[in-house]
Design a protein around this motif. Structure first.
Motif, PDB file in Angstrom:
ATOM      1  N   ALA A  14     -55.064  -3.950   4.540  1.00 32.76           N
ATOM      2  CA  ALA A  14     -55.767  -3.033   5.988  1.00 32.76           C
ATOM      3  C   ALA A  14     -54.259  -3.506   6.138  1.00 32.76           C
ATOM      4  O   ALA A  14     -53.908  -4.499   6.633  1.00 32.76           O
ATOM      5  CB  ALA A  14     -56.871  -2.397   6.022  1.00 32.76           C
ATOM      6  N   ARG A  15     -53.723  -2.915   7.181  1.00 32.27           N
ATOM      7  CA  ARG A  15     -52.886  -3.931   8.016  1.00 32.27           C
ATOM      8  C   ARG A  15     -53.333  -4.778   8.934  1.00 32.27           C
ATOM      9  O   ARG A  15     -52.284  -6.023   9.002  1.00 32.27           O
ATOM     10  CB  ARG A  15     -52.366  -2.335   9.233  1.00 32.27           C
ATOM     11  N   ASP A  16     -54.406  -4.325   9.295  1.00 28.10           N
ATOM     12  CA  ASP A  16     -55.713  -4.724  10.353  1.00 28.10           C
ATOM     13  C   ASP A  16     -55.475  -6.352   9.787  1.00 28.10           C
ATOM     14  O   ASP A  16     -56.215  -7.021  10.721  1.00 28.10           O
ATOM     15  CB  ASP A  16     -56.515  -4.501  10.788  1.00 28.10           C
ATOM     16  N   GLU A  17     -55.358  -6.573   8.305  1.00 30.22           N
ATOM     17  CA  GLU A  17     -55.748  -7.984   7.763  1.00 30.22           C
ATOM     18  C   GLU A  17     -54.794  -8.171   7.741  1.00 30.22           C
ATOM     19  O   GLU A  17     -55.184  -9.142   7.183  1.00 30.22           O
ATOM     20  CB  GLU A  17     -55.840  -7.076   6.811  1.00 30.22           C
ATOM     21  N   ILE A  18     -52.901  -8.480   7.850  1.00 29.10           N
ATOM     22  CA  ILE A  18     -52.668  -8.369   7.864  1.00 29.10           C
ATOM     23  C   ILE A  18     -52.833 -10.059   8.669  1.00 29.10           C
ATOM     24  O   ILE A  18     -53.130  -9.214   9.600  1.00 29.10           O
ATOM     25  CB  ILE A  18     -51.220  -7.486   8.076  1.00 29.10           C
ATOM     26  N   ALA A  19     -52.747 -11.123   8.256  1.00 30.65           N
ATOM     27  CA  ALA A  19     -52.487 -12.420   9.322  1.00 30.65           C
ATOM     28  C   ALA A  19     -51.436 -12.203  10.011  1.00 30.65           C
ATOM     29  O   ALA A  19     -50.603 -11.802  10.541  1.00 30.65           O
ATOM     30  CB  ALA A  19     -53.109 -13.667   7.999  1.00 30.65           C
ATOM     31  N   ALA A  20     -51.868 -12.916  11.563  1.00 26.55           N
ATOM     32  CA  ALA A  20     -51.063 -13.191  12.784  1.00 26.55           C
ATOM     33  C   ALA A  20     -49.471 -14.317  12.159  1.00 26.55           C
ATOM     34  O   ALA A  20     -49.681 -15.437  11.163  1.00 26.55           O
ATOM     35  CB  ALA A  20     -51.386 -14.230  13.404  1.00 26.55           C
ATOM     36  N   ALA A  21     -48.651 -14.509  12.476  1.00 24.89           N
ATOM     37  CA  ALA A  21     -47.534 -15.033  11.970  1.00 24.89           C
ATOM     38  C   ALA A  21     -47.137 -16.462  12.348  1.00 24.89           C
ATOM     39  O   ALA A  21     -48.087 -16.838  13.146  1.00 24.89           O
ATOM     40  CB  ALA A  21     -46.325 -14.363  12.139  1.00 24.89           C
ATOM     41  N   ARG A  44     -47.378 -20.436   3.210  1.00 21.62           N
ATOM     42  CA  ARG A  44     -48.256 -19.273   2.745  1.00 21.62           C
ATOM     43  C   ARG A  44     -47.682 -18.164   2.545  1.00 21.62           C
ATOM     44  O   ARG A  44     -46.246 -17.652   3.516  1.00 21.62           O
ATOM     45  CB  ARG A  44     -48.537 -19.302   3.953  1.00 21.62           C
ATOM     46  N   LEU A  45     -48.031 -16.971   1.339  1.00 26.17           N
ATOM     47  CA  LEU A  45     -47.427 -16.028   1.056  1.00 26.17           C
ATOM     48  C   LEU A  45     -48.096 -14.442   1.657  1.00 26.17           C
ATOM     49  O   LEU A  45     -49.830 -14.545   1.526  1.00 26.17           O
ATOM     50  CB  LEU A  45     -47.107 -16.113  -0.416  1.00 26.17           C
ATOM     51  N   ILE A  46     -47.630 -13.871   1.907  1.00 21.10           N
ATOM     52  CA  ILE A  46     -48.760 -12.132   2.324  1.00 21.10           C
ATOM     53  C   ILE A  46     -48.676 -11.356   1.267  1.00 21.10           C
ATOM     54  O   ILE A  46     -47.040 -11.148   1.285  1.00 21.10           O
ATOM     55  CB  ILE A  46     -48.252 -11.888   3.439  1.00 21.10           C
ATOM     56  N   LEU A 134     -40.381  -1.000  11.353  1.00 21.76           N
ATOM     57  CA  LEU A 134     -40.545  -1.682  11.038  1.00 21.76           C
ATOM     58  C   LEU A 134     -42.020  -1.799  11.797  1.00 21.76           C
ATOM     59  O   LEU A 134     -42.386  -1.034  12.978  1.00 21.76           O
ATOM     60  CB  LEU A 134     -39.298  -2.893  12.203  1.00 21.76           C
ATOM     61  N   TRP A 135     -43.557  -2.550  11.542  1.00 25.02           N
ATOM     62  CA  TRP A 135     -44.562  -3.285  11.904  1.00 25.02           C
ATOM     63  C   TRP A 135     -44.217  -4.270  12.512  1.00 25.02           C
ATOM     64  O   TRP A 135     -43.813  -5.957  11.839  1.00 25.02           O
ATOM     65  CB  TRP A 135     -45.541  -3.377  11.181  1.00 25.02           C
ATOM     66  N   ALA A 136     -44.582  -4.545  13.836  1.00 23.79           N
ATOM     67  CA  ALA A 136     -45.216  -5.953  14.917  1.00 23.79           C
ATOM     68  C   ALA A 136     -46.262  -6.320  14.335  1.00 23.79           C
ATOM     69  O   ALA A 136     -47.433  -5.068  14.424  1.00 23.79           O
ATOM     70  CB  ALA A 136     -44.871  -5.444  15.743  1.00 23.79           C
ATOM     71  N   GLY A 137     -46.566  -7.095  14.209  1.00 21.38           N
ATOM     72  CA  GLY A 137     -47.672  -8.482  14.312  1.00 21.38           C
ATOM     73  C   GLY A 137     -48.682  -8.001  15.192  1.00 21.38           C
ATOM     74  O   GLY A 137     -49.872  -7.954  15.590  1.00 21.38           O
ATOM     75  N   ALA A 159     -38.179  -9.184  13.952  1.00 20.61           N
ATOM     76  CA  ALA A 159     -38.332 -10.403  14.613  1.00 20.61           C
ATOM     77  C   ALA A 159     -39.654 -11.148  14.584  1.00 20.61           C
ATOM     78  O   ALA A 159     -40.339 -10.614  12.901  1.00 20.61           O
ATOM     79  CB  ALA A 159     -39.062 -10.052  15.957  1.00 20.61           C
ATOM     80  N   PRO A 160     -39.967 -12.555  14.627  1.00 21.63           N
ATOM     81  CA  PRO A 160     -40.571 -13.049  14.401  1.00 21.63           C
ATOM     82  C   PRO A 160     -42.084 -12.569  13.812  1.00 21.63           C
ATOM     83  O   PRO A 160     -42.524 -11.655  14.975  1.00 21.63           O
ATOM     84  CB  PRO A 160     -41.330 -14.683  14.719  1.00 21.63           C
ATOM     85  N   GLY A 161     -42.711 -12.414  12.909  1.00 18.49           N
ATOM     86  CA  GLY A 161     -44.229 -11.290  12.134  1.00 18.49           C
ATOM     87  C   GLY A 161     -44.030  -9.837  11.855  1.00 18.49           C
ATOM     88  O   GLY A 161     -44.720  -9.430  12.125  1.00 18.49           O
ATOM     89  N   GLU A 162     -42.541  -8.945  12.150  1.00 18.68           N
ATOM     90  CA  GLU A 162     -42.434  -7.868  11.991  1.00 18.68           C
ATOM     91  C   GLU A 162     -42.511  -8.239  10.471  1.00 18.68           C
ATOM     92  O   GLU A 162     -41.423  -8.830   9.717  1.00 18.68           O
ATOM     93  CB  GLU A 162     -40.907  -7.415  12.371  1.00 18.68           C
ATOM     94  N   LEU A 163     -42.838  -6.697   9.795  1.00 18.08           N
ATOM     95  CA  LEU A 163     -41.967  -6.248   8.166  1.00 18.08           C
ATOM     96  C   LEU A 163     -42.030  -5.471   8.663  1.00 18.08           C
ATOM     97  O   LEU A 163     -41.470  -4.374   8.802  1.00 18.08           O
ATOM     98  CB  LEU A 163     -43.466  -7.000   7.261  1.00 18.08           C
ATOM     99  N   LEU A 164     -40.730  -4.850   7.344  1.00 19.80           N
ATOM    100  CA  LEU A 164     -40.732  -3.868   6.411  1.00 19.80           C
ATOM    101  C   LEU A 164     -41.274  -2.439   6.149  1.00 19.80           C
ATOM    102  O   LEU A 164     -42.074  -3.264   5.441  1.00 19.80           O
ATOM    103  CB  LEU A 164     -38.360  -3.571   5.854  1.00 19.80           C
ATOM    104  N   ARG A 165     -41.428  -1.325   6.567  1.00 14.52           N
ATOM    105  CA  ARG A 165     -42.970  -0.713   6.145  1.00 14.52           C
ATOM    106  C   ARG A 165     -42.534   0.188   5.016  1.00 14.52           C
ATOM    107  O   ARG A 165     -42.830   0.479   4.451  1.00 14.52           O
ATOM    108  CB  ARG A 165     -43.491  -0.036   7.418  1.00 14.52           C
TER     109      ARG A 165
END
Length: 274
Positions: A14-21, A44-46, A134-137, A159-165
């Motif tokens: 889930a989104r809230d389980e994505i670790a901080a960058a 580390r791979l996410i 884009l999802w931010a951390g 940006a650092p910690g962002e991912l393309l949703r």
């Protein structure tokens, strides 16, 4: 290829389980590029696969493509009858010229994030006015046109910690007429030039140039448009320094083919004899 510097693999559900960058992180989609060459900086791979995002979602607003959607899943999409330009999906998927293994692992988001000039998902998204979500951390979200998201080879606006949703293709763009041209130096080679034209109902023409240039380029032309006006705009807005130079094509060849294809597309979509 093994990445022997990686010491941890996270699999959020889930989104809230994505670790901080943190330095040394990488988001893992299909991994077809990530595992293709050494990545000594990674620690580390996410892994995004356990998030189980729906690959595709079509509705009145258009088509949403999850960043983790594979090329095979996208190619299998059956578009509504009114989405004329959805035929570009097949054209751009086939521009990969990849094995079935790559088709079933490579993701749309990975191809766009990599930013390579020949990336065919960049061509598709840019030609159809796509926006990147884009999802931010910190839990935030922002949207950016793909034309602004892709900044050059292996360079994007994350940006650092962002991912393309996901990538959003608007229904209005999917309903346009289109013309597609692609050139490579070899029959099964990487795209050296890829030009897509789309025509609005008011007669205005949009030309998208990829593969030939360092980053995707879009030129909008109001109707009517003749050969001389097209040539003048191409010369003014796509200077020689913008064309890419690598083993898949010299800049002068890419520039010549871009101009040739643009004129062919103008003639085709505006109903003139080629």
């Amino acid at each position: 290829m093994d990445i022997n510097t990686v010491t941890e693999v996270l699999r959020p559900r889930a989104r809230d389980e994505i670790a901080a960058a943190r330095p040394g992180d990488a988001f893992l989609g299909g991994g077809t590029f990530l595992f293709s060459e050494p990545q000594p900086e990674l620690r580390r791979l996410i892994d995004l696969s356990k998030l189980r995002w729906a690959p595709l979602s079509a509705g009145d607003a258009g088509l949403d493509i999850a960043a983790t959607c594979t090329i095979a899943e996208l190619h299998a999409f059956e578009a509504p009858a009114g989405w004329t330009a959805a035929a570009l999906i097949g054209e751009c998927c086939r521009a990969f010229l990849a094995s079935f293994k790559v088709w079933n692992m490579a993701t749309v988001g990975g191809n766009i994030c990599l930013g390579l000039p020949a990336g065919p998902m960049i061509s598709l998204a840019a030609a159809l006015d796509a926006s990147c979500v884009l999802w931010a951390g910190d839990g935030g979200e922002r949207r950016l046109p793909v034309l602004d998201f892709v900044r050059g080879p292996r360079e994007n606006a994350l940006a650092p910690g962002e991912l393309l949703r996901r990538i959003e293709l608007p229904a209005a763009a999917l309903a346009r007429r289109f013309a597609f041209r692609r050139a490579s130096l070899t029959p099964l080679g990487r795209s050296g030039v890829l030009v897509i034209g789309t025509l609005d109902r008011d007669g205005s023409l949009r030309l998208t140039v990829t593969a030939a240039t360092r980053r995707p380029q879009r030129l909008d032309f109001p109707a009517p448009l003749d050969r001389a006006a097209l040539a003048a705009r191409l010369a003014a807005e796509l200077p020689p320094a913008l064309y890419y130079d690598d083993v898949h094509g010299r800049p002068d060849w890419r520039r010549h083919m871009t101009q040739l294809f643009a004129e062919e597309i103008r003639a085709e979509l505006l109903g003139e004899a080629a």
